[in-house]
Design a protein around this motif. Structure first.
Motif, mmCIF file in Angstrom:
data_model
loop_
_atom_site.group_PDB
_atom_site.id
_atom_site.type_symbol
_atom_site.label_atom_id
_atom_site.label_comp_id
_atom_site.label_asym_id
_atom_site.label_seq_id
_atom_site.Cartn_x
_atom_site.Cartn_y
_atom_site.Cartn_z
ATOM 1 N N ALA A 237 0.830 -1.206 0.000
ATOM 2 C CA ALA A 237 0.000 0.000 0.000
ATOM 3 C C ALA A 237 0.866 1.259 0.000
ATOM 4 N N VAL A 238 1.959 1.234 0.749
ATOM 5 C CA VAL A 238 2.898 2.364 0.750
ATOM 6 C C VAL A 238 3.472 2.576 -0.643
ATOM 7 N N MET A 239 3.825 1.489 -1.302
ATOM 8 C CA MET A 239 4.409 1.587 -2.639
ATOM 9 C C MET A 239 3.409 2.165 -3.643
ATOM 10 N N ARG A 240 2.149 1.740 -3.531
ATOM 11 C CA ARG A 240 1.126 2.284 -4.431
ATOM 12 C C ARG A 240 0.942 3.783 -4.205
ATOM 13 N N ALA A 241 0.928 4.198 -2.934
ATOM 14 C CA ALA A 241 0.747 5.616 -2.622
ATOM 15 C C ALA A 241 1.913 6.436 -3.151
ATOM 16 N N ALA A 242 3.126 5.932 -2.999
ATOM 17 C CA ALA A 242 4.294 6.658 -3.487
ATOM 18 C C ALA A 242 4.331 6.694 -5.006
ATOM 19 N N ALA A 243 3.840 5.625 -5.639
ATOM 20 C CA ALA A 243 3.870 5.556 -7.102
ATOM 21 C C ALA A 243 3.025 6.639 -7.736
ATOM 22 N N GLU A 244 1.963 7.060 -7.061
ATOM 23 C CA GLU A 244 1.064 8.066 -7.636
ATOM 24 C C GLU A 244 1.762 9.405 -7.844
ATOM 25 N N ARG A 245 2.863 9.650 -7.114
ATOM 26 C CA ARG A 245 3.616 10.894 -7.327
ATOM 27 C C ARG A 245 5.090 10.607 -7.627
ATOM 28 N N THR A 246 5.393 9.335 -7.969
ATOM 29 C CA THR A 246 6.748 8.901 -8.308
ATOM 30 C C THR A 246 7.735 9.249 -7.202
ATOM 31 N N ALA A 247 7.331 9.062 -5.969
ATOM 32 C CA ALA A 247 8.218 9.295 -4.834
ATOM 33 C C ALA A 247 9.136 8.093 -4.629
ATOM 34 N N ASP A 248 10.311 8.370 -4.082
ATOM 35 C CA ASP A 248 11.282 7.324 -3.785
ATOM 36 C C ASP A 248 10.792 6.495 -2.604
ATOM 37 N N VAL A 249 11.034 5.181 -2.641
ATOM 38 C CA VAL A 249 10.636 4.311 -1.529
ATOM 39 C C VAL A 249 11.751 3.336 -1.192
ATOM 40 N N SER A 250 11.858 3.010 0.097
ATOM 41 C CA SER A 250 12.639 1.873 0.570
ATOM 42 C C SER A 250 11.693 1.021 1.406
ATOM 43 N N LEU A 251 11.674 -0.279 1.145
ATOM 44 C CA LEU A 251 10.753 -1.173 1.832
ATOM 45 C C LEU A 251 11.524 -2.362 2.395
ATOM 46 N N GLU A 252 11.404 -2.567 3.700
ATOM 47 C CA GLU A 252 11.937 -3.784 4.328
ATOM 48 C C GLU A 252 10.740 -4.559 4.836
ATOM 49 N N LEU A 253 10.452 -5.678 4.162
ATOM 50 C CA LEU A 253 9.181 -6.364 4.377
ATOM 51 C C LEU A 253 9.402 -7.746 4.994
ATOM 52 N N GLY A 254 8.612 -8.699 4.590
ATOM 53 C CA GLY A 254 8.579 -9.976 5.271
ATOM 54 C C GLY A 254 9.760 -10.877 4.966
ATOM 55 N N GLY A 255 9.821 -11.953 5.720
ATOM 56 C CA GLY A 255 10.860 -12.953 5.514
ATOM 57 C C GLY A 255 10.363 -14.337 5.900
ATOM 58 N N LYS A 256 10.954 -15.324 5.315
ATOM 59 C CA LYS A 256 10.728 -16.733 5.692
ATOM 60 C C LYS A 256 12.068 -17.425 5.526
ATOM 61 N N SER A 257 13.006 -17.017 6.351
ATOM 62 C CA SER A 257 14.411 -17.319 6.122
ATOM 63 C C SER A 257 14.756 -18.758 6.480
ATOM 64 N N PRO A 258 15.629 -19.370 5.672
ATOM 65 C CA PRO A 258 16.055 -20.746 5.954
ATOM 66 C C PRO A 258 17.349 -20.796 6.759
ATOM 67 N N ILE A 259 17.540 -21.863 7.502
ATOM 68 C CA ILE A 259 18.828 -22.208 8.081
ATOM 69 C C ILE A 259 19.163 -23.603 7.589
ATOM 70 N N LEU A 260 20.306 -23.747 6.927
ATOM 71 C CA LEU A 260 20.718 -25.007 6.312
ATOM 72 C C LEU A 260 21.807 -25.630 7.186
ATOM 73 N N VAL A 261 21.590 -26.847 7.634
ATOM 74 C CA VAL A 261 22.562 -27.552 8.478
ATOM 75 C C VAL A 261 23.032 -28.780 7.709
ATOM 76 N N MET A 262 24.315 -28.766 7.341
ATOM 77 C CA MET A 262 24.875 -29.838 6.526
ATOM 78 C C MET A 262 25.340 -31.017 7.395
#
Length: 483
Positions: A237-262
């Motif tokens: 939603a933030v990105m859509r709002a910024a797009a309407e006036r071509t404003a710069d955006v930085s977004l740090e969003l979700g994660g589903k990070s893995p941990i790999l154990v060999m």
């Protein structure tokens, strides 16, 4: 009980234009400890106007002058360290040790960007190499303008530092919106702004929710840059709002990070790193390594080691020494996690540890530290961000399979690789689609290294020189060589 019914605009606490009030709750006692008046678009208008008035003078200051203010923030936070650690634990539910780490990380961030601000002075006007006689080009870095900063509730002082410090170092003025769930720690930033005599309008702080402040700030025509950390739904939603006036955006969003154990890893050491990656801050970490991919050869000893460590975790009052895991930050988040646990039951997932293995404290928004094994890759718990102390695990037969399943995700924020062969671990890390990959260790986040993700985990980078660049616009002056 605190009444937070004023907004910080132009270095003054002014009555909020909003009328709605929201409770602020201690997540352990479940008691209301404050009430915050929710701001509205009129407050946003006032704050943005103040930031725009302050912008010309602030951007004209040297990087060294701006650095002095950032050092002032670091020193003021250091003086208030004990007070802020307890405040964070009370408002957020963090155990004292975690709150202390968070605050120290924030202090380090202000100091790092003080250094970056000074370095910026040396970068201005540098010559660009050209293969053309009689013509020169010089590169300058200008602040993007007024920045709207929207921070989450899981790491209030840290995430505000990641945004506020580079924005001020770059010469931007800001409007900061803390989470309405955890507004108390970031109030200190306004108090410090007055204490260090930050020029009026450079930092404005607005209390409110997404409807009253967040959405109007993201869509405001006077805001040149929006930096948001939070959920994908709101980030889009933030990105859509910024797009309407071509404003710069930085977004740090979700994660589903893995941990790999060999298979060449030590199961006992690996268990410690797995625990730190998922149960710290009650799992409320965007980079939480919530998907465990373990080689068949050591899966059983690793599950046994994890079960033992989960049983040893002490849940309780986050202000008490010896507590390993506090409550989730809000009743709402607890209920979100409980809904996923209900899905797990319907899907018939195999629990190594869950609420049946532990009695929870009598008060507080607690969820039992949970471990599911042999989780199908199509399970919602395997694919969706839960944001709680829930680890999903499955075994793999090879390194190639581990990499393939790790990358089979909509997200790409972070990952951890555990192997007895450090070079092998680095090779695997290079193959993973993630912004940060930890090799044989806990989740170490440093001011000098960038932070951000691939795919749906966001746009842009925070921290390091990349975090400063997020608030700068590059300008080149090209013309005849002066005689």
């Amino acid at each position: 009980m605190q009444q937070l019914d004023h907004q910080f605009i132009d270095n003054r606490w002014v009555p909020s234009a909003g009328q709605r009030r929201l409770p602020v709750t201690n997540p352990y006692s479940e008691e209301v400890i404050a009430e915050v008046t929710v701001g509205d678009p009129a407050d946003v208008d006032s704050a943005v106007a103040a930031a725009r008035r302050a912008l010309p003078a602030w951007r004209a200051r040297s990087g060294a002058e701006r650095a002095a203010y950032l050092e002032g923030f670091a020193e003021a936070l250091t003086r208030r360290r004990d007070e802020l650690i307890r405040l964070s634990s009370t408002n957020n539910g963090k155990v004292l040790a975690e709150a202390g780490i968070d605050l120290d990380d924030a202090i380090a961030c202000y100091r790092y960007y003080a250094h970056q601000a000074r370095e910026l002075d040396h970068r201005q006007g540098r010559l660009v190499e050209l293969e053309m006689d009689g013509v020169e080009a010089r590169c300058y870095h200008d602040p993007v303008g007024v920045a709207g900063l929207i921070t989450p509730w899981n790491f209030p002082l840290v995430t505000s530092a990641w945004k506020l410090a580079p924005a001020l170092a770059a010469g931007c003025t800001v409007v900061l919106k803390p989470s309405e769930v955890t507004p108390l720690p970031e109030r200190t930033l306004a108090e410090i702004a007055i204490e260090v005599d930050l020029p009026a309008g450079v930092l404005n702080l607005l209390y409110g929710d997404g409807e009253g402040v967040g959405a109007p700030l993201a869509s405001h025509p006077g805001v040149d840059k929006v930096s948001f950390t939070g959920s994908n739904r709101v980030g889009e939603a933030v990105m859509r709002a910024a797009a309407e006036r071509t404003a710069d955006v930085s977004l740090e969003l979700g994660g589903k990070s893995p941990i790999l154990v060999m298979e060449d890893a030590d199961p006992e050491q690996a268990a410690d790193w797995v625990m730190a990656g998922i149960y710290s801050n009650a799992g409320q970490i965007c980079s939480a390594t919530s998907r465990l991919l373990v080689h068949d050869a050591i899966a059983e000893p690793l599950y046994a080691a994890l079960a033992e460590r989960i049983d040893d975790l002490t849940l309780g009052d986050p202000l008490a020494e010896g507590t390993d895991m506090g409550p989730l930050t809000s009743a709402r988040q607890r209920d979100v996690v409980r809904a996923y646990l209900a899905i797990a039951e319907r899907e018939g997932l195999s629990a190594v540890r869950d609420s049946r293995h532990r009695r929870l404290p009598d008060s507080g928004f607690f969820v039992a530290p949970t471990l599911y094994r042999d989780v199908p890759t199509q399970s919602r718990l395997w694919r969706e961000e839960i944001f709680g102390p829930v680890l999903c695990a499955r075994s793999v037969a090879s390194e190639e399979e581990a990499i393939r399943q790790a990358n089979d995700s909509d997200f790409g924020l972070a990952a951890t690789v555990v192997s007895g062969d450090a070079e092998r671990a680095r090779r695997i890390g290079r193959a993973l689609q993630a912004g940060s990959v930890w090799i044989n260790g806990e989740q170490l986040v440093l001011p000098e290294t960038g932070w951000g993700g691939f795919k749906r985990s966001g746009i842009g980078r925070e921290l390091g020189p990349w975090g400063l660049s997020a608030y700068l616009a590059v300008k080149h002056l090209v013309g005849p060589v002066p005689s």
